[in-house]
Design an enzyme around this catalytic site. Structure first.
Site, PDB file in Angstrom:
ATOM      1  N   ILE A  37       0.970  -1.359  -0.082  1.00 26.45           N
ATOM      2  CA  ILE A  37       0.119  -0.055  -0.019  1.00 26.45           C
ATOM      3  C   ILE A  37       0.690   1.391   0.035  1.00 26.45           C
ATOM      4  O   ILE A  37       0.385   2.532  -0.613  1.00 26.45           O
ATOM      5  CB  ILE A  37      -1.026   0.127   1.212  1.00 26.45           C
ATOM      6  N   HIS A 107       5.510 -12.297   5.788  1.00 25.84           N
ATOM      7  CA  HIS A 107       5.768 -11.567   4.412  1.00 25.84           C
ATOM      8  C   HIS A 107       6.899 -11.336   3.852  1.00 25.84           C
ATOM      9  O   HIS A 107       7.717 -10.909   4.606  1.00 25.84           O
ATOM     10  CB  HIS A 107       4.332 -10.196   4.144  1.00 25.84           C
ATOM     11  N   HIS A 109       8.872  -8.844   1.073  1.00 29.85           N
ATOM     12  CA  HIS A 109       8.723  -7.795   0.364  1.00 29.85           C
ATOM     13  C   HIS A 109       9.698  -8.214  -1.032  1.00 29.85           C
ATOM     14  O   HIS A 109      10.922  -8.560  -0.932  1.00 29.85           O
ATOM     15  CB  HIS A 109       9.283  -6.492   0.857  1.00 29.85           C
TER      16      HIS A 109
HETATM   17  P1  AMP Z   1       6.805  -4.898   7.620  1.00 24.62           P
HETATM   18  O1  AMP Z   1       7.412  -3.581   8.196  1.00 24.62           O
HETATM   19  O2  AMP Z   1       8.153  -5.661   6.968  1.00 24.62           O
HETATM   20  O3  AMP Z   1       5.932  -5.664   8.633  1.00 24.62           O
HETATM   21  O4  AMP Z   1       5.983  -4.452   6.306  1.00 24.62           O
HETATM   22  C1  AMP Z   1       4.663  -4.337   6.374  1.00 24.62           C
HETATM   23  C2  AMP Z   1       4.257  -3.718   5.253  1.00 24.62           C
HETATM   24  O5  AMP Z   1       2.734  -4.019   4.914  1.00 24.62           O
HETATM   25  C3  AMP Z   1       4.429  -2.249   4.851  1.00 24.62           C
HETATM   26  O6  AMP Z   1       5.197  -2.128   3.726  1.00 24.62           O
HETATM   27  C4  AMP Z   1       3.286  -1.591   4.804  1.00 24.62           C
HETATM   28  O7  AMP Z   1       3.128  -0.528   3.680  1.00 24.62           O
HETATM   29  C5  AMP Z   1       2.446  -2.912   4.074  1.00 24.62           C
HETATM   30  N1  AMP Z   1       0.895  -2.766   4.459  1.00 24.62           N
HETATM   31  C6  AMP Z   1       0.167  -2.411   5.547  1.00 24.62           C
HETATM   32  N2  AMP Z   1      -1.071  -2.489   5.211  1.00 24.62           N
HETATM   33  C7  AMP Z   1      -1.136  -2.923   4.151  1.00 24.62           C
HETATM   34  C8  AMP Z   1      -2.324  -3.161   3.230  1.00 24.62           C
HETATM   35  N3  AMP Z   1      -3.523  -2.946   3.796  1.00 24.62           N
HETATM   36  N4  AMP Z   1      -2.263  -3.507   1.992  1.00 24.62           N
HETATM   37  C9  AMP Z   1      -1.044  -3.628   1.309  1.00 24.62           C
HETATM   38  N5  AMP Z   1       0.297  -3.250   2.217  1.00 24.62           N
HETATM   39  C10 AMP Z   1       0.041  -3.086   3.424  1.00 24.62           C
END
Ligand code: AMP
Length: 123
Positions: A37, A107, A109
């Site tokens: 997002i 997850h 990236h």
């Molecule tokens: P992390 O810090 O590795 O846990 O990354 C979490 C990621 O999730 C961040 O890059 C956010 O931008 C992404 N994120 C959070 N909410 C959403 C959402 N609803 N849809 C897509 N990405 C999201």
């Protein structure tokens, strides 16, 4: 310190249950991938297993062989489809407090589409 239990109210669990929309790029029986997002590069895809795993270590230690194979293959397919294989990209799995993980559902990236900065800023 014990590894925290899986929190079924985390935002990716809500996406998996269809309670929150996502910009889906890939799905199979074991895996969902969607655009981040808040993308940090032209390509920024998040790849999650459908199972309830908090982190990569949790997944690697506790997931079935089927889940692990499906997740690994999906990362390959998604990277290829995203067009980042030739020029390269970064695969990141932030983990818990020191790794600055915000969402406690595994997850990775996939980040690419341009030349990225240093992996860790030199402070
Ligand atoms: P992390 O810090 O590795 O846990 O990354 C979490 C990621 O999730 C961040 O890059 C956010 O931008 C992404 N994120 C959070 N909410 C959403 C959402 N609803 N849809 C897509 N990405 C999201």
């Amino acid at each position: 310190m014990a590894v925290p239990a899986y929190d079924p109210e985390n935002i990716f669990a809500k996406i998996l249950r269809g309670e929150i929309p996502c910009s889906k790029v890939y799905e199979d029986d074991y895996v969902l991938a969607f655009n981040d997002i808040a993308p940090q590069a032209p390509t920024h895809v998040l790849v999650i297993p459908k199972g309830a795993y908090t982190s990569y270590d949790d997944f690697a230690l506790n997931a079935s062989d089927e889940e692990i194979i499906a997740y690994t293959r999906a990362i390959g397919k998604i990277s290829k489809a995203a067009g980042v294989i030739e020029d390269g990209y970064r695969l990141i799995a932030n983990t818990r407090d020191h790794g600055r993980q915000d969402v406690p559902h595994l997850h990775v990236h996939i980040i690419g589409g341009e030349k990225l900065g240093l992996m860790l800023p030199k402070a």
